[in-house]
Design a protein around this motif. Sequence first.
Motif, PDB file in Angstrom:
ATOM      1  N   GLY A   1       0.822  -1.214   0.000  1.00  0.00           N
ATOM      2  CA  GLY A   1       0.000   0.000   0.000  1.00  0.00           C
ATOM      3  C   GLY A   1       0.850   1.256   0.000  1.00  0.00           C
ATOM      4  N   GLY A   2       1.825   1.309  -0.885  1.00  0.00           N
ATOM      5  CA  GLY A   2       2.565   2.550  -1.101  1.00  0.00           C
ATOM      6  C   GLY A   2       1.940   3.305  -2.246  1.00  0.00           C
ATOM      7  N   ILE A   3       2.679   4.267  -2.803  1.00  0.00           N
ATOM      8  CA  ILE A   3       2.065   5.065  -3.865  1.00  0.00           C
ATOM      9  C   ILE A   3       1.832   4.225  -5.112  1.00  0.00           C
ATOM     10  N   GLN A   4       2.724   3.267  -5.431  1.00  0.00           N
ATOM     11  CA  GLN A   4       2.521   2.446  -6.634  1.00  0.00           C
ATOM     12  C   GLN A   4       1.284   1.561  -6.470  1.00  0.00           C
ATOM     13  N   GLY A   5       1.168   0.927  -5.313  1.00  0.00           N
ATOM     14  CA  GLY A   5       0.021   0.047  -5.071  1.00  0.00           C
ATOM     15  C   GLY A   5      -1.283   0.818  -5.021  1.00  0.00           C
ATOM     16  N   SER A   6      -1.245   2.001  -4.377  1.00  0.00           N
ATOM     17  CA  SER A   6      -2.474   2.788  -4.248  1.00  0.00           C
ATOM     18  C   SER A   6      -2.897   3.339  -5.600  1.00  0.00           C
TER      19      SER A   6
ATOM     20  N   PHE B   1       8.626   8.085  -6.627  1.00  0.00           N
ATOM     21  CA  PHE B   1       7.451   8.842  -6.188  1.00  0.00           C
ATOM     22  C   PHE B   1       6.812   9.590  -7.354  1.00  0.00           C
ATOM     23  N   GLN B   2       7.638  10.264  -8.155  1.00  0.00           N
ATOM     24  CA  GLN B   2       7.093  11.050  -9.267  1.00  0.00           C
ATOM     25  C   GLN B   2       6.375  10.147 -10.271  1.00  0.00           C
ATOM     26  N   LEU B   3       6.851   8.902 -10.420  1.00  0.00           N
ATOM     27  CA  LEU B   3       6.265   8.000 -11.418  1.00  0.00           C
ATOM     28  C   LEU B   3       4.936   7.405 -10.948  1.00  0.00           C
ATOM     29  N   GLY B   4       4.630   7.531  -9.656  1.00  0.00           N
ATOM     30  CA  GLY B   4       3.445   6.891  -9.083  1.00  0.00           C
ATOM     31  C   GLY B   4       2.186   6.978  -9.942  1.00  0.00           C
ATOM     32  N   PRO B   5       1.775   8.190 -10.346  1.00  0.00           N
ATOM     33  CA  PRO B   5       0.517   8.292 -11.085  1.00  0.00           C
ATOM     34  C   PRO B   5       0.494   7.464 -12.372  1.00  0.00           C
ATOM     35  N   VAL B   6       1.614   7.431 -13.102  1.00  0.00           N
ATOM     36  CA  VAL B   6       1.595   6.731 -14.387  1.00  0.00           C
ATOM     37  C   VAL B   6       1.763   5.222 -14.211  1.00  0.00           C
ATOM     38  N   ILE B   7       2.442   4.815 -13.150  1.00  0.00           N
ATOM     39  CA  ILE B   7       2.660   3.379 -12.952  1.00  0.00           C
ATOM     40  C   ILE B   7       1.324   2.664 -12.734  1.00  0.00           C
ATOM     41  N   GLY B   8       0.427   3.300 -11.998  1.00  0.00           N
ATOM     42  CA  GLY B   8      -0.892   2.703 -11.808  1.00  0.00           C
ATOM     43  C   GLY B   8      -1.590   2.499 -13.142  1.00  0.00           C
ATOM     44  N   GLN B   9      -1.427   3.492 -14.016  1.00  0.00           N
ATOM     45  CA  GLN B   9      -2.039   3.389 -15.345  1.00  0.00           C
ATOM     46  C   GLN B   9      -1.408   2.239 -16.140  1.00  0.00           C
TER      47      GLN B   9
END
Lengths: 375, 497
Positions: free
Chosen positions: A14-19, A339-347
């Motif tokens: 449940g970090g930024i990548q998972g969330s 951290f910066q990549l978080g939003p796109v990794i979920g996509q």
Amino acid sequence: MTAIHKSDALVIGGGIQGSSTAYHLAQRGISVIVLEKDTVSRHASGVNAGGVRLLGRNIAEVELSKAAMKMWHQLDDELDADTGFRARSLINVAADEADLNALRSREQQMHGLGYFHEVMLDKQELRERLPHVADHCVGGVVSEQDGYAIPFHSTQAFRVAAERKGAMFCEGEQVQQIRKVGNSWLVSTVTQQYQAEHLVNCAGAWADLISVMIGDNVPMSYSAPMLMITARMPHFSTPVVGAVSRPLSFKQFENGTVLIGGGAKGFADRANNTTRLDYSLLASGAHNAIEFFPIMKTACINRMWSGLEAYMPDNLPVIGKSTRSNNAYHAFAFSAHGFQLGPVIGQVMADLICEGHSRFDLDPFKINRYERKVL
Amino acid sequence: MANTLTALSFNNSYDIAIIGAGPAGMSAAITASAAGARVVVLDDKPRSGGQIYRNVDASPLVKPAVLGDDYLKGSQITAAFKRSEAEHIRGVNVWHVGDNGEVLFSLEGETQRLTARQVIVATGAMERPFPIPGWHLPGVMSAGSAQVMLKSDGIVRDGAVFAGTGPLLYLIVAQYLRLGVKVKALVDTTPKKNYVRSMSEVTGALSAPAMLIKGLGLMNEIRKSGTKVYRFADSLKVMGDDAAAGVSFCVSGTSHEIVCDHVFLHQGVIPNLNMTRALGLQHHWCVQQLCWKPTTNNWGQSSQGFVSVAGDSSGIVGAESAAAMGRVCALGQLVNIGLMSEPQAVTEAANDQKFMARQQHFRRFIDCLYQPIDQHRKPVDDNTIVCRCEERTVKDLKQGFAQGGREPNQLKSQTRCGMGPCQGRMCGHTVSELLADWRNEPVDDVGYYRLRTPMRLVTLQELSRFTDVKPTVTPTAVNSEELDSCEKGSSLQEKAQ
């Protein structure tokens, strides 16, 4: 006997990548459960420096990072939350001619690839943007879209938005066993059982353990990058600041506190969820900060800490499908710049699960890139 | 002869490092060094004695006797400490004690490092925060700071109101009155029900009648002086917008207001937790004293084997028990490092352990009688500030709680409550208790902040000069004039807290 929790996808971590992965999956109507062994945002995602940086990215990451940056600029609206994101620009300072030469060859390479977001600054331009920079600094490079966000708030924002769309977050659930039976992943924690068709490994500093359970070996290591923050001081720097060839990175927040990083590592004790700091390395970080910005001499350090972070030998993350099992995916070992990549990794994860492929070239991030083909 | 070290060179490894030179730290040092252990004592004040015996051998007052016999008693222990072989590094801020026995401290603006096989934390107590409306305003100080000003610099405030509960409050008022300083009023917030409840402990109190009589004597002294005393007050508030302009409170439903520029608040003391928490020691919530305490065994040994906790930093015990506890901790550690046999330590500790057990009876009575009321510990008014550093109110915390900040660290990340320079010293207990109420769970299940280094602010410049390979040592001693100015600096720091 315990009832089994079923969902389309299970995300571990449940970090930024998972969330972010949970958010993007839920948005597409995929039912998703996130298993977090501690609390959401407890480790690297909650305590990192919050840098939202496109500047100086490894070429393999530039496309992903550009896409993520675009998302950051609209993220508060998209998630209907305050991630603390501020576009402040990021400047890497050149201390000498050698630094400038390094910047020039980077510029040539980037322009050759059609990237123009990194712009060189001469001595005077540097001073206009950073009036308090030390006299010996000769120039630098800036990326205008860069900035920072508040990591804990950003990760929580993804979590809350994901929950609104039906994702479920289970905290205090440490994965003990993973089995593949037919087309289903069966995951056990101490007291619960979970079943899903798709499994995503976003377990950060613990991701190698999850990889092995899934069936992928990976030469991941983990460490404890250190940070310190000062008490409030008068405003002296709007941009986020780094250095071309020194381990230095800092940002001054709106409340006047200055967060100083730079990647120096302390000592990680993963089994006990703790870290120990290396004060002599922090001392050299402090030395660099003062050398570049003499105004920081009298700054008072309020807290020092470190978080547990995963690294690959080439400092590039693992992103993509499992090479040994169907319907398993990895996103971890971001090596202190995820951290910066978080939003796109979920996509990307949602694309891999829903479409079977991603529009990005993920070859450099394959989990088996260190497997030797020939002995 | 004792080696008092300031900027002189010191060894960088010891058998026992003791943090704090109050009664617990000093007596531990006397006992341990007498048995042959290499002992170092680090303390932030320029003179030994701790808070209770601050400046006992160098009082700025013409007649220190006004401070009372208990205070003067301190000169015996400070003298014994000076005669001991323990090394004393004074006027330093210890800003890190590691789980590996590493101690980092600031000495004249330079960070120094030493290591020790055993560590005794004897960092004493701090005053319990008093989170009522207006407690953050300029002009409001803790009663303890009034005493620090008095003991260090002989400074007093005329026409102040003292409000709260507990023996220290009455003692300071009495000390003021003996000096002829006018006290506008004493607003006593001890509730009636505490007198009733504490009666059940009265047999305990009677096992230490001398101390009980001392307490009653102080109250009589204050009443006889003609000072206005309001008893059984509640709903205490500090009035004023930018600075304290007075206090308001209720007595049996009747509201009162007193105009004044200076308000001294006090509702007892709690252990100074920052070091024991930063060390990651196990703690538990003490229902009797309504505070967190490091969990220790009969020898003061904590959950981290090489660390013992003595005196008020282990739970409020008072000066005499603190001294006894310091000796017991030292005996335990002498066994740990092989300088004393276990049977000998057991024999030598017997009297002190018996004394401490006896004192505990009296402590139960005191804790019961002066237990601060709920509304003065767990603020109900939305606008009351909980975290003074980051100016976070009850309302901010409620919002953070609603957004998922169910535990102190999550709430801290969510709201910044506890992120300021005091590292949660002033809000930690309030947050633990508020969350326990909101969650309807025991405080023990709620927990406390994870504390970070440094325990005191360190400048970036000082850190930048630190190297743990070769300590830099200035070969000049600090002379007494410089010590005096240093002393003023430290009292200012206390006031700032």
